[in-house]
Enzyme design. Structure first.
Site, PDB file in Angstrom:
ATOM      1  N   ARG A  46      14.331 -16.974 -23.494  1.00  0.00           N
ATOM      2  CA  ARG A  46      13.525 -17.073 -23.149  1.00  0.00           C
ATOM      3  C   ARG A  46      13.969 -16.496 -21.605  1.00  0.00           C
ATOM      4  NH1 ARG A  46      13.865 -21.260 -20.252  1.00  0.00           N
ATOM      5  NH2 ARG A  46      13.924 -22.898 -21.935  1.00  0.00           N
ATOM      6  N   TYR A  98     -10.479  -9.694 -13.662  1.00  0.00           N
ATOM      7  CA  TYR A  98     -11.697  -8.920 -15.312  1.00  0.00           C
ATOM      8  C   TYR A  98     -11.731 -10.958 -15.096  1.00  0.00           C
ATOM      9  CZ  TYR A  98      -9.324 -10.591 -19.462  1.00  0.00           C
ATOM     10  OH  TYR A  98      -9.562 -10.700 -21.524  1.00  0.00           O
ATOM     11  N   ASP A 170      -4.031  -5.524  -9.451  1.00  0.00           N
ATOM     12  CA  ASP A 170      -3.441  -5.339 -11.055  1.00  0.00           C
ATOM     13  C   ASP A 170      -3.930  -4.205 -11.571  1.00  0.00           C
ATOM     14  OD1 ASP A 170      -4.797  -5.508 -13.832  1.00  0.00           O
ATOM     15  OD2 ASP A 170      -5.878  -6.888 -14.293  1.00  0.00           O
ATOM     16  N   LYS A 195      -3.365  -2.848 -23.027  1.00  0.00           N
ATOM     17  CA  LYS A 195      -3.970  -2.187 -23.213  1.00  0.00           C
ATOM     18  C   LYS A 195      -3.720  -0.651 -23.017  1.00  0.00           C
ATOM     19  CE  LYS A 195      -6.827  -5.902 -21.987  1.00  0.00           C
ATOM     20  NZ  LYS A 195      -7.499  -6.216 -20.771  1.00  0.00           N
TER      21      LYS A 195
HETATM   22  C1  LIG Z   1      -7.548  -7.401 -20.326  1.00  0.00           C
HETATM   23  C2  LIG Z   1      -6.865  -8.191 -18.695  1.00  0.00           C
HETATM   24  C3  LIG Z   1      -6.542  -8.814 -18.556  1.00  0.00           C
HETATM   25  C4  LIG Z   1      -5.434  -9.639 -19.312  1.00  0.00           C
HETATM   26  O1  LIG Z   1      -4.858 -10.016 -20.170  1.00  0.00           O
HETATM   27  P1  LIG Z   1      -4.594  -9.800 -21.159  1.00  0.00           P
HETATM   28  O2  LIG Z   1      -3.309  -9.295 -22.475  1.00  0.00           O
HETATM   29  O3  LIG Z   1      -5.580 -10.176 -22.410  1.00  0.00           O
HETATM   30  O4  LIG Z   1      -4.531 -12.164 -20.724  1.00  0.00           O
HETATM   31  C5  LIG Z   1      -5.645  -9.012 -17.316  1.00  0.00           C
HETATM   32  N1  LIG Z   1      -6.807  -7.710 -16.362  1.00  0.00           N
HETATM   33  C6  LIG Z   1      -7.295  -6.792 -16.960  1.00  0.00           C
HETATM   34  C7  LIG Z   1      -7.825  -5.477 -15.604  1.00  0.00           C
HETATM   35  C8  LIG Z   1      -7.492  -6.692 -18.146  1.00  0.00           C
HETATM   36  O5  LIG Z   1      -8.598  -5.768 -18.057  1.00  0.00           O
END
Ligand SMILES: *Cc1c(COP(=O)(O)O)cnc(C)c1O
Length: 378
Positions: A46, A98, A170, A195
């Protein structure tokens, strides 16, 4: 080192123990100590794991930061970063953030006394006006999901530092291959590595990179305390995915540019959102702060029924949540990714029932355009 070389050679690119040219999956929870407290840098997975560490160093290098952290999902990364704040603190956040980020901040973290004001962060005056005495951070997503709105990171960073706040960005849509928020003045960068960073629809993961030692210490303390870590197998998949991030992003963007042009000219499409279009709101800023426009496009076909028709007829675009993978994906944000946002709020933002979002994959673009052509036909 240029960025394409960096993708291959940055971070820890081999295993010191064995000479293996990739860092292996250290599928272990604990580590032998020679004496109490005497170990080789790892005590318990962890707290730290060599495969995860290799990934954390790599993303740190790619984002040009001080330290990187890998989490079990993008939401785990975002939630852990939010734990840097305390009850009574306030955050200014991009309004079409998001859906999951909106949900965690307005339905979970609010229970712990963290408050938020959602503003259009592409409007710098609106951001400045939303800053209160207890504001601690500005949280920006750019480009946004699904309308690809662009916020000027440099302009917001100047404001943020004048007020002694943190700027959190982000960077999921652009990845460090196109955009490096820390170089533009941000303090923390976040990713849903599920992604583009992974790129193959085979792992759920999150990453955070911070710009200095004190943030690194605090976030490591939170990561270890809360425990929302990424496992070694998934860390390995991200290490593997990142090596081809450059050629993938180039291919996504090449295809997206062609498709955006095609859709702009289509009589059944009333609006196209793509930062690479000269007509897109924020195009000039996108061009200034990022080296590419990415692979995400949204377009409006006017109604929910037309959107249903397109989705029914389309072949190569898989109807699915998520984005950023080699295969093309499509979704209707109002009924899928953004369903957790109340209808009035959604419509105020422009996320209409006829809005289709596509994540353009790396297939042959002629096939993708022919597919769209057939699907849009009455
Ligand atoms: C998918 C996404 C998230 C969340 O991420 P997860 O891996 O699904 O928990 C946060 N910000 C953006 C811009 C996203 O496309």
């Amino acid at each position: 080192m240029k960025k394409r070389t960096q993708l291959i050679h940055a971070g820890i690119s081999e295993d010191e123990q064995t000479g293996a040219v990739v860092v292996p999956i250290y599928q272990t929870s604990t580590y032998k100590q020679e004496e109490i407290g005497k170990h080789k840098g790892y005590e318990y997975s962890r707290t730290g794991n060599p495969t995860r560490h290799a990934l954390e160093v790599l993303i740190k290098d790619l984002e040009n930061g001080y330290a990187g952290f890998a989490f079990g999902s993008g939401m785990a990364a975002i939630s852990s970063v939010m734990m840097l704040f305390q009850s009574g603190d306030h955050i200014v956040m991009t309004d079409d953030v998001y859906g999951g980020t909106y949900r965690v901040i307005s339905k979970v973290l609010n229970q712990f006394g963290l408050s938020v004001t959602f503003v259009d962060t592409s409007d710098e005056q609106a951001v400045e006006q939303a800053i209160q005495a207890n504001t601690k951070a500005i949280y920006v997503e750019t480009p946004t999901n699904p309308l690809l709105k662009i916020t000027d990171i440099t302009a917001i960073s100047e404001m943020v530092h004048k007020h002694d706040l943190l700027l959190i960005v982000d960077n999921t849509f652009n990845t460090p291959y196109w955009q490096r928020p820390l170089d533009l003045g941000a303090d923390i960068v976040l990713h849903s590595a599920t992604k583009y960073i992974s790129g193959h629809s085979d792992v759920v993961a999150g990453l955070a990179v911070v710009c200095n030692e004190s943030l690194a210490e605090r976030l490591h303390f939170i990561q270890n305390s809360v425990g929302a870590i990424l496992g070694p197998q998934d860390s390995f998949l991200l290490l593997r995915g990142i090596r081809t991030l450059g050629i993938r992003m180039e291919a996504h963007e090449g295809n997206a540019g062609r498709i955006a042009d095609y859709l702009t000219k289509h009589p059944q499409v009333s609006r196209v959102y793509y930062p690479g279009l000269a007509t897109h709101q924020g195009h000039a800023i996108a061009k200034k702060q990022a080296e590419g426009f990415g692979g995400m496009i949204s377009f409006d076909v006017g109604s929910a029924s037309k959107a249903d028709q397109v989705l029914k007829k389309i072949n190569y675009f898989t109807l699915a949540e998520s984005l950023g993978a080699v295969e093309s994906l499509t979704s209707v944000p109002a009924r899928m990714t953004h369903a957790s946002i109340p209808k009035e709020r959604r419509e105020a933002l422009g996320i209409t029932d006829g809005l289709i979002r596509i994540s353009v994959g790396i297939e042959d673009v002629d096939d993708l355009i022919a597919d769209l052509e057939a699907a849009l036909q009455d």
